[in-house]
Write a protein that holds these residues in place. Structure first.
Motif, short mmCIF file in Angstrom:
data_model
loop_
_atom_site.label_atom_id
_atom_site.label_comp_id
_atom_site.label_asym_id
_atom_site.label_seq_id
_atom_site.Cartn_x
_atom_site.Cartn_y
_atom_site.Cartn_z
N SER A 186 -23.70 -54.16 8.27
CA SER A 186 -22.73 -55.36 7.83
C SER A 186 -23.00 -56.25 6.68
O SER A 186 -22.35 -56.64 5.88
CB SER A 186 -23.01 -56.53 9.16
N GLY A 218 -18.69 -57.30 7.29
CA GLY A 218 -19.25 -58.37 8.46
C GLY A 218 -19.14 -58.35 9.81
O GLY A 218 -19.84 -58.28 10.56
N TYR A 270 -21.06 -64.77 7.44
CA TYR A 270 -20.53 -65.18 6.16
C TYR A 270 -19.14 -65.78 6.51
O TYR A 270 -18.38 -65.55 7.34
CB TYR A 270 -20.47 -63.88 5.22
#
Length: 328
Positions: free
Chosen positions: A71, A84, A271
């Motif tokens: 990721s 992600g 994120y």
């Protein structure tokens, strides 16, 4: 030269992998082996259930560690928003493993409830479970500190646990999985210890089966919770309110920004992708307005949790669209 660069890139990715899941994987693999030996020697169903749970944890956290590495890969032209959500896929695989182990544990518990087995080696079992508590307790504290680190929250001493529970939603999926699983691991070890003592010193042999079933149900609870979190992560979920407040503060730190017309922050793993339409003071030239937009974007990207920021600008329309934090 190219292969050396590739190796260096892989090492950099591994270093970015979730540390909590790596530590938990190693610790639980060792604990699972010790518990399996103790369960085979003593015949304790609760110890068997605890060994199954530690084995499931080790496998899961291995999956999750690999997922956390992948990721961290940089966005590519084909995948411009990055990777992600890969961690959510690996966590869903972990959920399947936990569910299977939970079923096997409950099945064994039901068998032991109806056909209690003689338990031997009480001190061996207790010694193993004490080791279990120490190792899993260490992993749980590590996961709590990782949650606070990822959420950028300061806490010390006895404040770490409540702060971790409060901010767990802002941590990476891998860290959340380790956190939830180790809560059950510590609870399961305590329950198993109670069962071993009760069965050894009383005639209530069915306690072994009851505790084994209870540990299996706790594992189902972890599977449901982690599965739910990662399902909405795969669909795409908005960032927590605290993150939106922080982003709005950064945007308003530019004096010529008068309002935020609209804003969307999408969470992917740990994120965030920021999209915002800012209102600027009336009368600015296009060049000045562009300078402000790029200045705000650069400020946002200084936050290591924000991977990209897409900003638009319009002239102040005189209508307040974004309420201050203290008035919401």
């Amino acid at each position: 030269m190219e292969s050396k660069v590739e190796r260096l890139g892989l090492l950099a990715l591994i270093k970015k992998g979730n540390k909590s899941s790596a530590i938990a994987m190693i610790g639980n693999a060792i604990i699972a082996a010790i518990k399996a030996f103790a369960a085979a020697f003593s015949g304790s169903g609760a110890m068997f259930a605890s060994a199954m749970h530690s084995l499931a944890d080790a496998i899961n956290q291995g999956f999750v560690f690999v997922g956390s590495i992948l990721s961290e890969k940089r966005p590519t032209p084909r995948f411009p928003t990055g990777f992600g959500r890969v961690i959510n896929l690996f966590c869903m695989v972990a959920v399947i493993v936990v569910t299977i182990m939970a079923y096997e544990t409950i099945h064994e518990g039901w068998h032991l409830f109806n056909h209690p087995a003689e338990s031997e080696g009480i001190w061996l079992n207790i010694g193993v479970l004490i080791i279990n508590l120490i190792v899993d307790g260490f992993i749980l504290i590590k996961a709590m500190k990782e949650i606070l680190h990822e959420a950028k929250v300061e806490a010390h001493g006895f404040q770490i646990a409540p702060a971790a529970f409060k901010n767990v939603g802002r941590s990476a999926p891998a860290t959340r999985l380790v956190f939830y699983e180790d809560i059950v691991a510590v609870t399961g070890a305590l329950l198993a210890m109670i069962a071993v003592i009760v069965v050894y010193f009383t005639t209530f042999d069915r306690m072994d089966g009851l505790v084994t079933i209870l540990i299996g149900l706790l594992m189902f609870g972890v599977a449901f919770r982690v599965g739910y979190d990662n399902m909405i992560g795969l669909i795409g979920v908005s960032a927590p309110k605290e993150v939106a407040d922080k982003v709005s503060q950064i945007i308003f730190s530019e004096p010529l920004v008068t309002d935020i017309y609209q804003m969307r922050i999408l969470q992917e793993g740990r994120y965030y992708h920021v999209e915002a339409l800012m209102e600027l003071k009336a009368g600015l030239s296009l060049a000045d307005a562009d300078d402000i937009k790029f200045k705000v974007r650069d400020k946002l990207l200084l936050d290591t949790d924000i991977t990209d920021a897409t900003l638009g600008i319009i002239e102040d329309d005189g209508v307040k669209s974004w309420l201050p934090i203290d008035k919401r």
